[in-house]
Scaffold this motif. Sequence first.
Motif, PDB file in Angstrom:
ATOM      1  N   ALA A  60      44.882  75.378  42.268  1.00  0.00           N
ATOM      2  CA  ALA A  60      44.775  74.907  40.785  1.00  0.00           C
ATOM      3  C   ALA A  60      45.809  75.416  40.003  1.00  0.00           C
ATOM      4  CB  ALA A  60      43.430  75.406  40.299  1.00  0.00           C
ATOM      5  N   THR A  61      46.313  74.745  39.003  1.00  0.00           N
ATOM      6  CA  THR A  61      47.480  75.077  38.273  1.00  0.00           C
ATOM      7  C   THR A  61      47.137  76.035  37.129  1.00  0.00           C
ATOM      8  OG1 THR A  61      46.864  73.075  36.887  1.00  0.00           O
ATOM      9  CG2 THR A  61      48.814  72.989  38.349  1.00  0.00           C
ATOM     10  N   MET A  62      47.742  76.918  36.569  1.00  0.00           N
ATOM     11  CA  MET A  62      47.768  77.649  35.577  1.00  0.00           C
ATOM     12  C   MET A  62      47.876  77.156  34.338  1.00  0.00           C
ATOM     13  SD  MET A  62      47.752  81.462  37.412  1.00  0.00           S
ATOM     14  CE  MET A  62      47.009  82.478  36.107  1.00  0.00           C
ATOM     15  N   GLN A  63      47.582  77.905  33.023  1.00  0.00           N
ATOM     16  CA  GLN A  63      47.785  77.376  31.784  1.00  0.00           C
ATOM     17  C   GLN A  63      49.408  76.774  31.473  1.00  0.00           C
ATOM     18  OE1 GLN A  63      45.216  76.154  30.271  1.00  0.00           O
ATOM     19  NE2 GLN A  63      45.706  76.126  28.254  1.00  0.00           N
ATOM     20  N   PRO A  64      50.378  77.503  31.951  1.00  0.00           N
ATOM     21  CA  PRO A  64      51.812  76.792  31.372  1.00  0.00           C
ATOM     22  C   PRO A  64      52.141  75.920  32.287  1.00  0.00           C
ATOM     23  CG  PRO A  64      51.670  79.260  31.973  1.00  0.00           C
ATOM     24  CD  PRO A  64      50.428  78.666  32.479  1.00  0.00           C
ATOM     25  N   GLU A  65      51.308  75.284  33.248  1.00  0.00           N
ATOM     26  CA  GLU A  65      51.740  74.168  33.984  1.00  0.00           C
ATOM     27  C   GLU A  65      50.982  72.997  34.176  1.00  0.00           C
ATOM     28  OE1 GLU A  65      52.020  77.820  37.448  1.00  0.00           O
ATOM     29  OE2 GLU A  65      50.431  76.495  37.489  1.00  0.00           O
ATOM     30  N   HIS A  66      50.084  72.880  33.046  1.00  0.00           N
ATOM     31  CA  HIS A  66      49.433  71.847  32.787  1.00  0.00           C
ATOM     32  C   HIS A  66      49.202  71.309  31.234  1.00  0.00           C
ATOM     33  CE1 HIS A  66      45.691  74.326  33.532  1.00  0.00           C
ATOM     34  NE2 HIS A  66      45.944  74.224  32.492  1.00  0.00           N
ATOM     35  N   LEU A  67      48.791  69.956  31.104  1.00  0.00           N
ATOM     36  CA  LEU A  67      48.313  70.003  29.715  1.00  0.00           C
ATOM     37  C   LEU A  67      46.967  70.023  29.395  1.00  0.00           C
ATOM     38  CD1 LEU A  67      49.370  68.188  26.800  1.00  0.00           C
ATOM     39  CD2 LEU A  67      48.391  66.293  27.932  1.00  0.00           C
ATOM     40  N   ASP A  68      46.662  70.593  28.175  1.00  0.00           N
ATOM     41  CA  ASP A  68      45.301  71.008  27.846  1.00  0.00           C
ATOM     42  C   ASP A  68      45.151  70.842  26.373  1.00  0.00           C
ATOM     43  OD1 ASP A  68      42.520  71.201  28.120  1.00  0.00           O
ATOM     44  OD2 ASP A  68      42.723  72.842  29.631  1.00  0.00           O
ATOM     45  N   VAL A  69      43.932  70.879  25.854  1.00  0.00           N
ATOM     46  CA  VAL A  69      43.554  70.963  24.491  1.00  0.00           C
ATOM     47  C   VAL A  69      42.620  71.877  24.329  1.00  0.00           C
ATOM     48  CG1 VAL A  69      42.547  69.800  22.132  1.00  0.00           C
ATOM     49  CG2 VAL A  69      43.892  68.611  24.033  1.00  0.00           C
ATOM     50  N   TRP A  86      46.921  73.112  20.798  1.00  0.00           N
ATOM     51  CA  TRP A  86      47.517  72.278  22.081  1.00  0.00           C
ATOM     52  C   TRP A  86      48.296  73.221  23.037  1.00  0.00           C
ATOM     53  CZ3 TRP A  86      47.162  66.929  22.744  1.00  0.00           C
ATOM     54  CH2 TRP A  86      47.991  66.464  23.552  1.00  0.00           C
ATOM     55  N   ASN A  87      48.203  72.554  24.225  1.00  0.00           N
ATOM     56  CA  ASN A  87      48.921  73.413  25.431  1.00  0.00           C
ATOM     57  C   ASN A  87      49.886  72.284  25.964  1.00  0.00           C
ATOM     58  OD1 ASN A  87      49.002  75.813  26.893  1.00  0.00           O
ATOM     59  ND2 ASN A  87      48.831  74.419  28.382  1.00  0.00           N
ATOM     60  N   ASP A  88      51.234  72.367  25.927  1.00  0.00           N
ATOM     61  CA  ASP A  88      52.017  71.572  26.711  1.00  0.00           C
ATOM     62  C   ASP A  88      52.192  72.376  27.996  1.00  0.00           C
ATOM     63  OD1 ASP A  88      52.752  68.849  25.787  1.00  0.00           O
ATOM     64  OD2 ASP A  88      53.893  69.753  24.160  1.00  0.00           O
ATOM     65  N   PRO A  89      52.622  71.695  28.964  1.00  0.00           N
ATOM     66  CA  PRO A  89      53.020  72.169  30.298  1.00  0.00           C
ATOM     67  C   PRO A  89      54.492  72.762  30.078  1.00  0.00           C
ATOM     68  CG  PRO A  89      53.032  69.742  30.567  1.00  0.00           C
ATOM     69  CD  PRO A  89      52.569  70.253  29.400  1.00  0.00           C
ATOM     70  N   ALA A  90      54.768  73.810  30.582  1.00  0.00           N
ATOM     71  CA  ALA A  90      56.062  74.726  30.219  1.00  0.00           C
ATOM     72  C   ALA A  90      56.963  74.438  31.647  1.00  0.00           C
ATOM     73  CB  ALA A  90      56.049  75.966  29.839  1.00  0.00           C
ATOM     74  N   VAL A  91      56.309  74.787  32.809  1.00  0.00           N
ATOM     75  CA  VAL A  91      56.906  74.989  34.124  1.00  0.00           C
ATOM     76  C   VAL A  91      56.208  73.880  35.119  1.00  0.00           C
ATOM     77  CG1 VAL A  91      57.787  77.180  33.434  1.00  0.00           C
ATOM     78  CG2 VAL A  91      55.538  76.969  34.691  1.00  0.00           C
ATOM     79  N   ALA A  92      56.831  73.961  36.142  1.00  0.00           N
ATOM     80  CA  ALA A  92      56.304  73.217  37.329  1.00  0.00           C
ATOM     81  C   ALA A  92      55.272  74.223  38.092  1.00  0.00           C
ATOM     82  CB  ALA A  92      57.355  72.568  38.097  1.00  0.00           C
ATOM     83  N   PRO A  93      54.282  73.528  38.515  1.00  0.00           N
ATOM     84  CA  PRO A  93      53.516  74.499  39.426  1.00  0.00           C
ATOM     85  C   PRO A  93      54.138  74.711  40.777  1.00  0.00           C
ATOM     86  CG  PRO A  93      52.744  72.228  39.231  1.00  0.00           C
ATOM     87  CD  PRO A  93      53.738  72.161  38.623  1.00  0.00           C
TER      88      PRO A  93
END
Length: 653
Positions: A420-429, A440-447
Amino acid sequence: MEVLGACPLDCPDACSWVVTVRDGVAVRLRGNKEHPVTRGALCVKVNRYLEQVDSPERIRYPMRRVGRKGEGRFERISWDEALEEISQRLTGVIAEHGGEAIWPFHGTGSLGYLQGQEGYAGRRFFNVLGASLHKVTICSIAGNAGLKYTLGTSGGMDPEDFAKSRLILLWGTNPMTSGHHLWKFIQDSGAYTVSIDPVRTKTSDRCDEHLAPLPGTDAALALGLLNVIVSMGAEDLAYLAEHTVGWPEFRERIAEYTPERVAEITGLPVERIVALGERIARTRPTAIRASQGMQRHAGGGMALRVLACLPGVTGDWAIPGGGLHYSTSGHFRLDNAELLRMDLLPQPVRTLSMTRMGEALLATDDPPVKALFVIAANPVGSNPDQARVIEGLAREDLFTVVMEHFATDTVDYADIVLPATMQPEHLDVLAGYGHLYLVWNDPAVAPPGECLSTTETFRRLARHMGLTEPALYDSDEELANQLLKGHDLDRLRSEGFLKVDPQPVPSGKLQFVSERAERAGHEPLPSYTPPADPGDGLVLISAASHYFLNSTFGANPELRRRAGDSRITIHPDDATALDLADGTPVLVSNERGSFEAVAEVSDRVRPGVAATTKGRWVKFNKGATVNATIAERDADYDGGAVFHDNRVRITVR
């Protein structure tokens, strides 16, 4: 490049953070200085979050079990192989037992609305399959229900208003460890602070006063304080007349709880009860912060009902800086119905309780649980009655899929493990339950490797199974738009956070007498429900660790080093009676199970109480943790857990 994001972990603060990225790599993580609650600071745990993201121990590829369940031996497989095996096994379970034999088990490892528990990630997929519903009973549910009986909502006061308080009661809460950002508002207030906790915590040390009642007696203490207030004639008659229902009946109930009676129940001196009652009576505004730990016992929901009544009697609910804060989640107007799409269920299905997992997995129900999907959860480490949970997970006829970041105790019992991806790797609210901000959480890096987000995993699985429902293929952006209908999405994305308006009490009046409670089969009038563990020995409190968050970070080498060995704190009087010295290796046990620890003799706990911390992993704690001793038993309201309604024996090993 700096990317705005949000901490997904099970903490009231839901911090807004900033990820600094260089050449596609996250090199720095810091709190967002612009967020009015985060104020640039993260906690001791999350400060090491990028270590988790980059850990060499992270699961990066799908895996299939090759050893016996519990051994933790796996082989790497492709995503196509994993999806094919899951599809075939789920199809077979549905054909033989029906969709209800599938249990999507959501934990609080992520509170994201898209990727985590708050939006029951993957629920649309499971609805189409007709899977059982999952009820998250491990955290705050009993207290939420109690507050709703009194207030009609669990929302409570805006925590930022603690800065306006003159007296603050920190009731069964330790914000210096769990949600430290509240302390800034408490400091800003200059208020007199009282810690009410069976353990003298890091927070207690910073307060003006500490009261240590016996665990599970909080409702009695609150009623005793109200008795003092009413005896002084300090109730707010105008507020009571205009904004409450059932005051004459409740006043009679208060009269039953004299300071002398309450002293016997709580183990507190009469004079301490009277003195605090008098202080509350003459201090406006008074605010109460109560958190989840204090309602994890037989009368937990009732305790929150009574606590919510206290500022109703004094009129503090009408004063900025007065009232009670438990969880602000009731204030967020999000379109959960659109996100969950319960209309996709082909027929009504049963609900399975998170904290009765061992019972459910070992039951002979029709249908039995034949397939288990574990999402952002580590039930072997976090659930009550650890031995029964392990026994259930060890069933060879149970097909278990675990979506994870690390090889937790629960992963060891999986048939298929999905990375599973971790928080810096996916979009979330995210929505805080300790403040009023959407984050808001924007993806910052590739998984790394072949890790996929929860949403993408279920999109691929639906496609592999040939499911045709269009809603199963909505993108993350589409899901966010549906959830946030009516909110300023552009502003939320650009600024990273957005404050919502508090929701008013639905009826407009505080319910001292609750018809809703009576219809549900409960006492209509707030009262005191005593602890229910029939065992002997000391009452064991297993509170949050300063270095773990539930079982997240339980494998982080540095945080494990800081946490040290498993310890159990015992009052000197109890240590003398048990012939225990500081540093003695002990066995902590009851009829449900046992775990090993080292005795710590200290007056930080009151007599009759022992204290330890949760969050350790079985594999790092000699095969068992504190949860081996805890019952799969419900609190009074809504099936809440009873982690602190637990008696144990402590012996030298």
